[in-house]
Design a protein around this motif. Structure first.
Motif, PDB file in Angstrom:
ATOM      1  N   VAL A   1       0.867  -1.283  -0.081  1.00 51.18           N
ATOM      2  CA  VAL A   1       0.000   0.063  -0.214  1.00 51.18           C
ATOM      3  C   VAL A   1       0.969   1.334   0.001  1.00 51.18           C
ATOM      4  N   PHE A   2       0.871   2.132  -1.075  1.00 51.65           N
ATOM      5  CA  PHE A   2       1.685   3.327  -1.479  1.00 51.65           C
ATOM      6  C   PHE A   2       0.892   4.406  -1.053  1.00 51.65           C
ATOM      7  N   THR A   3       1.346   5.424  -0.300  1.00 50.93           N
ATOM      8  CA  THR A   3       0.598   6.692  -0.125  1.00 50.93           C
ATOM      9  C   THR A   3       0.868   7.693  -1.278  1.00 50.93           C
ATOM     10  N   SER A   4       0.161   7.771  -2.174  1.00 52.67           N
ATOM     11  CA  SER A   4       0.360   8.941  -3.417  1.00 52.67           C
ATOM     12  C   SER A   4      -0.540  10.016  -3.222  1.00 52.67           C
ATOM     13  N   THR A   5      -0.802  10.897  -4.240  1.00 49.35           N
ATOM     14  CA  THR A   5      -1.206  12.032  -3.937  1.00 49.35           C
ATOM     15  C   THR A   5      -2.284  12.568  -5.037  1.00 49.35           C
ATOM     16  N   LEU A   6      -3.148  13.506  -4.684  1.00 49.33           N
ATOM     17  CA  LEU A   6      -3.759  14.092  -5.674  1.00 49.33           C
ATOM     18  C   LEU A   6      -3.176  14.863  -6.776  1.00 49.33           C
ATOM     19  N   SER A   7      -1.761  15.084  -6.255  1.00 44.14           N
ATOM     20  CA  SER A   7      -0.924  16.054  -7.301  1.00 44.14           C
ATOM     21  C   SER A   7      -0.610  15.118  -8.585  1.00 44.14           C
ATOM     22  N   VAL A   8      -0.730  13.731  -8.431  1.00 45.54           N
ATOM     23  CA  VAL A   8      -0.522  13.162  -9.955  1.00 45.54           C
ATOM     24  C   VAL A   8      -1.453  13.773 -10.972  1.00 45.54           C
ATOM     25  N   TYR A   9      -2.469  14.240 -10.554  1.00 48.26           N
ATOM     26  CA  TYR A   9      -3.480  14.501 -11.745  1.00 48.26           C
ATOM     27  C   TYR A   9      -3.086  15.947 -12.216  1.00 48.26           C
ATOM     28  N   GLY A  10      -2.420  16.863 -11.445  1.00 45.66           N
ATOM     29  CA  GLY A  10      -2.191  18.281 -11.841  1.00 45.66           C
ATOM     30  C   GLY A  10      -3.535  19.016 -11.791  1.00 45.66           C
ATOM     31  N   PHE A  11      -3.774  20.146 -12.331  1.00 42.56           N
ATOM     32  CA  PHE A  11      -4.786  21.009 -12.194  1.00 42.56           C
ATOM     33  C   PHE A  11      -5.695  20.600 -13.516  1.00 42.56           C
TER      34      PHE A  11
ATOM     35  N   ASN B   1      -7.977  33.247  -5.877  1.00 40.24           N
ATOM     36  CA  ASN B   1      -9.664  32.665  -6.279  1.00 40.24           C
ATOM     37  C   ASN B   1     -10.173  32.035  -4.988  1.00 40.24           C
ATOM     38  N   GLN B   2     -11.039  33.008  -4.318  1.00 39.38           N
ATOM     39  CA  GLN B   2     -11.832  32.339  -3.079  1.00 39.38           C
ATOM     40  C   GLN B   2     -12.861  31.435  -3.404  1.00 39.38           C
ATOM     41  N   GLU B   3     -13.262  31.391  -4.725  1.00 42.64           N
ATOM     42  CA  GLU B   3     -14.426  30.522  -5.243  1.00 42.64           C
ATOM     43  C   GLU B   3     -13.809  29.087  -5.572  1.00 42.64           C
ATOM     44  N   ALA B   4     -12.567  28.840  -5.630  1.00 45.92           N
ATOM     45  CA  ALA B   4     -11.836  27.563  -5.752  1.00 45.92           C
ATOM     46  C   ALA B   4     -12.348  26.786  -4.773  1.00 45.92           C
ATOM     47  N   GLU B   5     -12.573  25.449  -4.998  1.00 45.41           N
ATOM     48  CA  GLU B   5     -12.985  24.431  -4.295  1.00 45.41           C
ATOM     49  C   GLU B   5     -11.825  23.368  -3.959  1.00 45.41           C
ATOM     50  N   MET B   6     -11.784  22.860  -2.793  1.00 47.37           N
ATOM     51  CA  MET B   6     -11.002  21.928  -2.533  1.00 47.37           C
ATOM     52  C   MET B   6     -11.483  20.819  -1.544  1.00 47.37           C
TER      53      MET B   6
ATOM     54  N   PRO C   1      -1.227  28.783   1.776  1.00 47.42           N
ATOM     55  CA  PRO C   1      -0.837  27.232   1.338  1.00 47.42           C
ATOM     56  C   PRO C   1      -1.900  26.958   0.421  1.00 47.42           C
ATOM     57  N   TYR C   2      -3.224  27.320   0.467  1.00 45.20           N
ATOM     58  CA  TYR C   2      -4.290  26.771  -0.224  1.00 45.20           C
ATOM     59  C   TYR C   2      -4.583  27.647  -1.499  1.00 45.20           C
ATOM     60  N   GLY C   3      -3.539  28.408  -1.689  1.00 48.91           N
ATOM     61  CA  GLY C   3      -3.849  29.324  -2.844  1.00 48.91           C
ATOM     62  C   GLY C   3      -3.836  29.014  -4.267  1.00 48.91           C
ATOM     63  N   VAL C   4      -5.047  27.948  -4.463  1.00 45.04           N
ATOM     64  CA  VAL C   4      -4.995  27.492  -5.861  1.00 45.04           C
ATOM     65  C   VAL C   4      -5.782  28.489  -6.613  1.00 45.04           C
ATOM     66  N   GLU C   5      -5.575  28.602  -8.096  1.00 46.02           N
ATOM     67  CA  GLU C   5      -6.135  29.506  -8.944  1.00 46.02           C
ATOM     68  C   GLU C   5      -7.352  28.950  -9.401  1.00 46.02           C
ATOM     69  N   GLN C   6      -7.655  27.649  -9.376  1.00 44.97           N
ATOM     70  CA  GLN C   6      -8.991  26.832  -9.826  1.00 44.97           C
ATOM     71  C   GLN C   6      -9.257  25.763  -9.075  1.00 44.97           C
ATOM     72  N   SER C   7     -10.445  25.056  -8.897  1.00 47.76           N
ATOM     73  CA  SER C   7     -10.809  24.147  -8.068  1.00 47.76           C
ATOM     74  C   SER C   7     -10.172  23.140  -8.393  1.00 47.76           C
ATOM     75  N   TRP C   8      -9.761  22.269  -7.342  1.00 48.92           N
ATOM     76  CA  TRP C   8      -8.866  21.163  -7.204  1.00 48.92           C
ATOM     77  C   TRP C   8      -9.475  20.050  -6.437  1.00 48.92           C
TER      78      TRP C   8
END
Length: 298
Positions: free
Chosen positions: A95-105, A186-191, A253-260
Motif C-alpha cells: 500500500v503506497f501513499t500517493s497524492t492528488l498531485s499526480v493529476y495536476g490541475f 481565487n476565493q471561489e476555488a473548491e478543494m 498554502p491553499y492558494g489555488v487558482e482553480q478548483s482542485w
C-alpha cells in the motif's frame, strides 16, 4: 492481514495508520531510522533502517516477511524500485501513499483514470531531482508496471489534523485571529480534504482488503476557500482580510487558482464509507483556534 510493516509510521497520519492496524489485531513492525520517538511502546516491533538506501532496506529485512507493507515515504521512481528489490520475496501486498498531485490541475473533478500509471513512461530518478508531482507519478508507474506483488496507490488530497506538522490550516486560523492579510487568488476555488484519522483508517482498510490499483481517498464534499474562511471567522469571531495581491508573507498554502477536487466514488463502490467534511472540519478549526490562543496567552 496478520502482519504489516509500516515505513513512515511515527508522525502525523502514519501514527493513525499504525493505531488502525493495531485495533484490527495486526502485528505491526515499524521501519524507522530511529530519529523520531513514538508512543506505541511494546505494542509494535521496530527495525532500524534507511528507507532510501537500497542496501539498508535489503539487509535489515533479511529473513523477514509481512502480509502487507505500508509505504508512507516513497517519493520517486528510485524509491519504488529499491522497494521492489527489497520486498519482492517478503510481502504479498503493498500500500503506497500517493497524492492528488499526480493529476495536476484539471477542468473537472479528478477520477482515477485521469492518470494512468500502467502506461506512464518511467525515468529512474531520485526525489531531489524531480517535482513532488512527477516523483509520485514515477513511483506509481514503477510499482504498477514492475512490482511482483499487488499494489494499492492511495491518492489523497491535503490531510488535516491536530498533529499536522505543515500547519497549513493553522496558517489561516492564525491570520484571521491576528487580523492579518491572507493572499488568495481565487476565493471561489473548491478543494477536498481528508482528516488524519480517516487517512490512517483508509490505508489500513486498503491493506486489509488488498485492493489492487489506484484509488482516491477524501472526505465527502468539497469546500470553497471562501466558505473555509467563513468557518474560521465564525469560530474566532473576527473578520478575515483577504488580499488579491499575493506576497511571500500573506500567500495562502491553499492558494489555488482553480478548483482542485477528486472523486471518491471508486473507493465508495469498493465498500468504504467516508466521513462528511462538515462533520469534523468545524471542530478541528475550534481546536486549532484554542491552541493558538493558549500559546498567545502563555
Amino acid at each position: 492481514m496478520k502482519t504489516a510493516l509500516v515505513l513512515g509510521g511515527t508522525r502525523f497520519f502514519g501514527v493513525n495508520l499504525v493505531e488502525s492496524l493495531l485495533q484490527k489485531g495486526v502485528k505491526v513492525t515499524i521501519g524507522t531510522r530511529g530519529e523520531t520517538t513514538d508512543s506505541f511502546g511494546d505494542r509494535v516491533d521496530r527495525i532500524k533502517l534507511d528507507r532510501f538506501d537500497k542496501a539498508s532496506l535489503m539487509e535489515e529485512t533479511v529473513g523477514r516477511a509481512w502480509d502487507v507493507v505500508f509505504d508512507q515515504i516513497c517519493y520517486a521512481s528510485h524509491d519504488a524500485s529499491i522497494a521492489i528489490d527489497a520486498f519482492k520475496d517478503k510481502v504479498q501486498h503493498y500500500v503506497f501513499t500517493s497524492t492528488l498531485s499526480v493529476y495536476g490541475f484539471l477542468d473537472h473533478t479528478c477520477q482515477e483514470e485521469d492518470f494512468d500509471p500502467y502506461t506512464y513512461p518511467i525515468s529512474y530518478v531520485k526525489s531531489e531531482n524531480v517535482s513532488y508531482q512527477e516523483g509520485k507519478r514515477q513511483a506509481e508507474a514503477v510499482f504498477f508496471q514492475h512490482a511482483p506483488f499487488s499494489v494499492t496507490a492511495v491518492r489523497i488530497p491535503i490531510v488535516l489534523g491536530e498533529q499536522d506538522y505543515t500547519k497549513r490550516l493553522l496558517f489561516h486560523v492564525d491570520k484571521v485571529l491576528h487580523e492579518e492579510g491572507i493572499g488568495l487568488p481565487n476565493q471561489e476555488a473548491e478543494m477536498n480534504f481528508i482528516s488524519q484519522q480517516e487517512a490512517g483508517a483508509f490505508l489500513a482498510w486498503c491493506g486489509e482488503n488488498r485492493l489492487n490499483g489506484p484509488v482516491n481517498a477524501c472526505a465527502n464534499d468539497s469546500i470553497s476557500l471562501q466558505d473555509l474562511i467563513r468557518l474560521i471567522e465564525g469560530v474566532v469571531d473576527k473578520k478575515a482580510k483577504i488580499m488579491t495581491t499575493i506576497t511571500d508573507e500573506n500567500a495562502s498554502p491553499y492558494g489555488v487558482e482553480q478548483s482542485w477536487t477528486m472523486s471518491n466514488e471508486r473507493a465508495t463502490a469498493w465498500g468504504y464509507t467516508f466521513t462528511n467534511l462538515q462533520s469534523w472540519l468545524p471542530s478541528l478549526i475550534q481546536y486549532l483556534a484554542k491552541e493558538k490562543e493558549n500559546i498567545k496567552l502563555t
